[in-house]
Design a protein around this motif. Structure first.
Motif, PDB file in Angstrom:
ATOM      1  N   PHE A  77      16.109  17.295  11.705  1.00  0.00           N
ATOM      2  CA  PHE A  77      16.176  17.209  10.249  1.00  0.00           C
ATOM      3  C   PHE A  77      15.125  17.986   9.468  1.00  0.00           C
ATOM      4  O   PHE A  77      15.172  17.999   8.237  1.00  0.00           O
ATOM      5  CB  PHE A  77      16.124  15.735   9.820  1.00  0.00           C
ATOM      6  CG  PHE A  77      17.242  14.922  10.387  1.00  0.00           C
ATOM      7  CD1 PHE A  77      18.556  15.137   9.988  1.00  0.00           C
ATOM      8  CD2 PHE A  77      16.998  13.947  11.345  1.00  0.00           C
ATOM      9  CE1 PHE A  77      19.592  14.388  10.517  1.00  0.00           C
ATOM     10  CE2 PHE A  77      18.027  13.196  11.880  1.00  0.00           C
ATOM     11  CZ  PHE A  77      19.328  13.422  11.465  1.00  0.00           C
ATOM     12  N   LYS A  78      14.198  18.661  10.109  1.00  0.00           N
ATOM     13  CA  LYS A  78      13.132  19.319   9.346  1.00  0.00           C
ATOM     14  C   LYS A  78      13.645  20.443   8.447  1.00  0.00           C
ATOM     15  O   LYS A  78      13.012  20.759   7.455  1.00  0.00           O
ATOM     16  CB  LYS A  78      12.018  19.815  10.259  1.00  0.00           C
ATOM     17  CG  LYS A  78      12.348  21.033  11.069  1.00  0.00           C
ATOM     18  CD  LYS A  78      11.137  21.472  11.852  1.00  0.00           C
ATOM     19  CE  LYS A  78      11.433  22.748  12.600  1.00  0.00           C
ATOM     20  NZ  LYS A  78      10.277  23.210  13.339  1.00  0.00           N
ATOM     21  N   ASP A  79      14.768  21.020   8.766  1.00  0.00           N
ATOM     22  CA  ASP A  79      15.317  22.103   7.945  1.00  0.00           C
ATOM     23  C   ASP A  79      16.384  21.617   6.968  1.00  0.00           C
ATOM     24  O   ASP A  79      17.128  22.422   6.409  1.00  0.00           O
ATOM     25  CB  ASP A  79      15.911  23.199   8.841  1.00  0.00           C
ATOM     26  CG  ASP A  79      14.853  23.863   9.701  1.00  0.00           C
ATOM     27  OD1 ASP A  79      13.701  23.972   9.248  1.00  0.00           O
ATOM     28  OD2 ASP A  79      15.180  24.260  10.840  1.00  0.00           O
ATOM     29  N   GLY A  85      11.876  14.196   4.246  1.00  0.00           N
ATOM     30  CA  GLY A  85      10.489  13.852   4.499  1.00  0.00           C
ATOM     31  C   GLY A  85      10.464  13.093   5.814  1.00  0.00           C
ATOM     32  O   GLY A  85      11.283  12.186   6.017  1.00  0.00           O
ATOM     33  N   ILE A  86       9.561  13.474   6.710  1.00  0.00           N
ATOM     34  CA  ILE A  86       9.506  12.876   8.046  1.00  0.00           C
ATOM     35  C   ILE A  86       8.059  12.569   8.375  1.00  0.00           C
ATOM     36  O   ILE A  86       7.195  13.440   8.277  1.00  0.00           O
ATOM     37  CB  ILE A  86      10.091  13.832   9.110  1.00  0.00           C
ATOM     38  CG1 ILE A  86      11.504  14.273   8.730  1.00  0.00           C
ATOM     39  CG2 ILE A  86      10.056  13.182  10.493  1.00  0.00           C
ATOM     40  CD1 ILE A  86      12.044  15.435   9.562  1.00  0.00           C
ATOM     41  N   ALA A 132       8.849  17.705   4.138  1.00  0.00           N
ATOM     42  CA  ALA A 132       7.462  17.278   4.114  1.00  0.00           C
ATOM     43  C   ALA A 132       7.231  16.462   5.382  1.00  0.00           C
ATOM     44  O   ALA A 132       8.140  15.791   5.871  1.00  0.00           O
ATOM     45  CB  ALA A 132       7.186  16.408   2.892  1.00  0.00           C
ATOM     46  N   THR A 133       6.040  16.554   5.916  1.00  0.00           N
ATOM     47  CA  THR A 133       5.703  15.754   7.090  1.00  0.00           C
ATOM     48  C   THR A 133       4.258  15.296   7.003  1.00  0.00           C
ATOM     49  O   THR A 133       3.430  15.970   6.380  1.00  0.00           O
ATOM     50  CB  THR A 133       5.968  16.516   8.399  1.00  0.00           C
ATOM     51  OG1 THR A 133       5.839  15.601   9.506  1.00  0.00           O
ATOM     52  CG2 THR A 133       5.033  17.678   8.590  1.00  0.00           C
ATOM     53  N   TRP A 134       3.965  14.141   7.574  1.00  0.00           N
ATOM     54  CA  TRP A 134       2.622  13.591   7.586  1.00  0.00           C
ATOM     55  C   TRP A 134       2.541  12.512   8.646  1.00  0.00           C
ATOM     56  O   TRP A 134       3.530  12.130   9.248  1.00  0.00           O
ATOM     57  CB  TRP A 134       2.228  13.031   6.210  1.00  0.00           C
ATOM     58  CG  TRP A 134       3.058  11.865   5.762  1.00  0.00           C
ATOM     59  CD1 TRP A 134       2.755  10.538   5.875  1.00  0.00           C
ATOM     60  CD2 TRP A 134       4.336  11.913   5.114  1.00  0.00           C
ATOM     61  NE1 TRP A 134       3.768   9.763   5.355  1.00  0.00           N
ATOM     62  CE2 TRP A 134       4.750  10.596   4.877  1.00  0.00           C
ATOM     63  CE3 TRP A 134       5.183  12.949   4.711  1.00  0.00           C
ATOM     64  CZ2 TRP A 134       5.954  10.267   4.259  1.00  0.00           C
ATOM     65  CZ3 TRP A 134       6.378  12.622   4.109  1.00  0.00           C
ATOM     66  CH2 TRP A 134       6.753  11.302   3.873  1.00  0.00           C
ATOM     67  N   GLY A 158       0.795  -1.230   0.000  1.00  0.00           N
ATOM     68  CA  GLY A 158       0.000   0.000   0.000  1.00  0.00           C
ATOM     69  C   GLY A 158       0.822   1.272   0.000  1.00  0.00           C
ATOM     70  O   GLY A 158       0.337   2.321   0.419  1.00  0.00           O
ATOM     71  N   GLY A 159       2.075   1.191  -0.478  1.00  0.00           N
ATOM     72  CA  GLY A 159       2.929   2.375  -0.547  1.00  0.00           C
ATOM     73  C   GLY A 159       2.435   3.365  -1.593  1.00  0.00           C
ATOM     74  O   GLY A 159       1.738   2.997  -2.537  1.00  0.00           O
ATOM     75  N   ALA A 160       2.803   4.605  -1.436  1.00  0.00           N
ATOM     76  CA  ALA A 160       2.424   5.660  -2.377  1.00  0.00           C
ATOM     77  C   ALA A 160       3.008   5.361  -3.758  1.00  0.00           C
ATOM     78  O   ALA A 160       4.081   4.771  -3.880  1.00  0.00           O
ATOM     79  CB  ALA A 160       2.927   7.009  -1.880  1.00  0.00           C
ATOM     80  N   ALA A 161       2.313   5.787  -4.791  1.00  0.00           N
ATOM     81  CA  ALA A 161       2.772   5.562  -6.168  1.00  0.00           C
ATOM     82  C   ALA A 161       4.166   6.147  -6.390  1.00  0.00           C
ATOM     83  O   ALA A 161       4.972   5.580  -7.119  1.00  0.00           O
ATOM     84  CB  ALA A 161       1.781   6.152  -7.159  1.00  0.00           C
ATOM     85  N   LYS A 162       4.446   7.274  -5.767  1.00  0.00           N
ATOM     86  CA  LYS A 162       5.768   7.906  -5.894  1.00  0.00           C
ATOM     87  C   LYS A 162       6.529   7.802  -4.576  1.00  0.00           C
ATOM     88  O   LYS A 162       7.155   8.751  -4.121  1.00  0.00           O
ATOM     89  CB  LYS A 162       5.623   9.360  -6.330  1.00  0.00           C
ATOM     90  CG  LYS A 162       5.074   9.496  -7.747  1.00  0.00           C
ATOM     91  CD  LYS A 162       5.031  10.930  -8.189  1.00  0.00           C
ATOM     92  CE  LYS A 162       4.570  11.028  -9.631  1.00  0.00           C
ATOM     93  NZ  LYS A 162       4.534  12.402 -10.112  1.00  0.00           N
ATOM     94  N   SER A 163       6.515   6.610  -4.001  1.00  0.00           N
ATOM     95  CA  SER A 163       7.169   6.364  -2.714  1.00  0.00           C
ATOM     96  C   SER A 163       8.670   6.578  -2.793  1.00  0.00           C
ATOM     97  O   SER A 163       9.328   6.132  -3.735  1.00  0.00           O
ATOM     98  CB  SER A 163       6.882   4.935  -2.263  1.00  0.00           C
ATOM     99  OG  SER A 163       7.645   4.630  -1.111  1.00  0.00           O
ATOM    100  N   GLN A 164       9.210   7.208  -1.768  1.00  0.00           N
ATOM    101  CA  GLN A 164      10.655   7.372  -1.663  1.00  0.00           C
ATOM    102  C   GLN A 164      11.341   6.038  -1.356  1.00  0.00           C
ATOM    103  O   GLN A 164      12.547   5.911  -1.514  1.00  0.00           O
ATOM    104  CB  GLN A 164      10.994   8.398  -0.580  1.00  0.00           C
ATOM    105  CG  GLN A 164      10.516   9.798  -0.905  1.00  0.00           C
ATOM    106  CD  GLN A 164      11.239  10.400  -2.093  1.00  0.00           C
ATOM    107  OE1 GLN A 164      12.463  10.343  -2.180  1.00  0.00           O
ATOM    108  NE2 GLN A 164      10.505  10.954  -3.030  1.00  0.00           N
TER     109      GLN A 164
END
Length: 134
Positions: A99-101, A105-106, A129-131, A61-67
């Motif tokens: 690491f946010k700066d 992606g976190i 990016a965060t979610w 179920g990973g995102a289509a453009k998964s890292q």
């Protein structure tokens, strides 16, 4: 993957057991970040998911453009992890501070029944990016 005292290449291979992990995954930026986290906590960082082939990424179920997948190869990939003996929320908050700066992606997957379960996601996408995973 450059030699280091904490992580083995096998920790980042696809869980499908059939494909080859690209040579540049994990990238140096991701591996350095994971080493920094490991040294901060002085506790093992357990990789739950590193590289994923397209087929396995779809299966989980990973995102289509998964890292984690082919899309993230150019930036060095992604890792979902826990720090042994440390609450996932605490690790997430610390990773955000560290690491946010820095173009990561976190994300977090919380486990309400067990604060040490779930995972923190970290990737080197180049923009912050965060979610939160449901």
């Amino acid at each position: 993957m450059f030699p280091n005292p904490y992580f083995k290449e096998s920790e980042f291979v696809c869980k499908c057991g059939k494909c080859q992990k690209p040579a540049n995954v994990p990238g140096d930026k991701l591996l350095n970040a994971l080493i920094e986290i490991r040294e901060l906590y002085q506790s093992p960082v357990v990789i739950n998911s590193g590289y994923r082939c397209e087929e396995h990424n779809k299966k989980v179920g990973g995102a289509a453009k998964s890292q984690h997948s082919t899309f993230g190869i150019k930036t060095g990939g992604a890792a979902d992890f826990v720090v042994k003996g440390v609450k996932t929320e605490e690790v997430f908050q610390q990773v955000m501070r560290m690491f946010k700066d820095k173009g990561f992606g976190i994300a977090i997957k919380r486990n309400k029944a067990n604060p040490y379960a779930g995972f923190v996601h970290l990737d080197t996408r180049g923009v912050f990016a965060t979610w939160e995973y449901p």
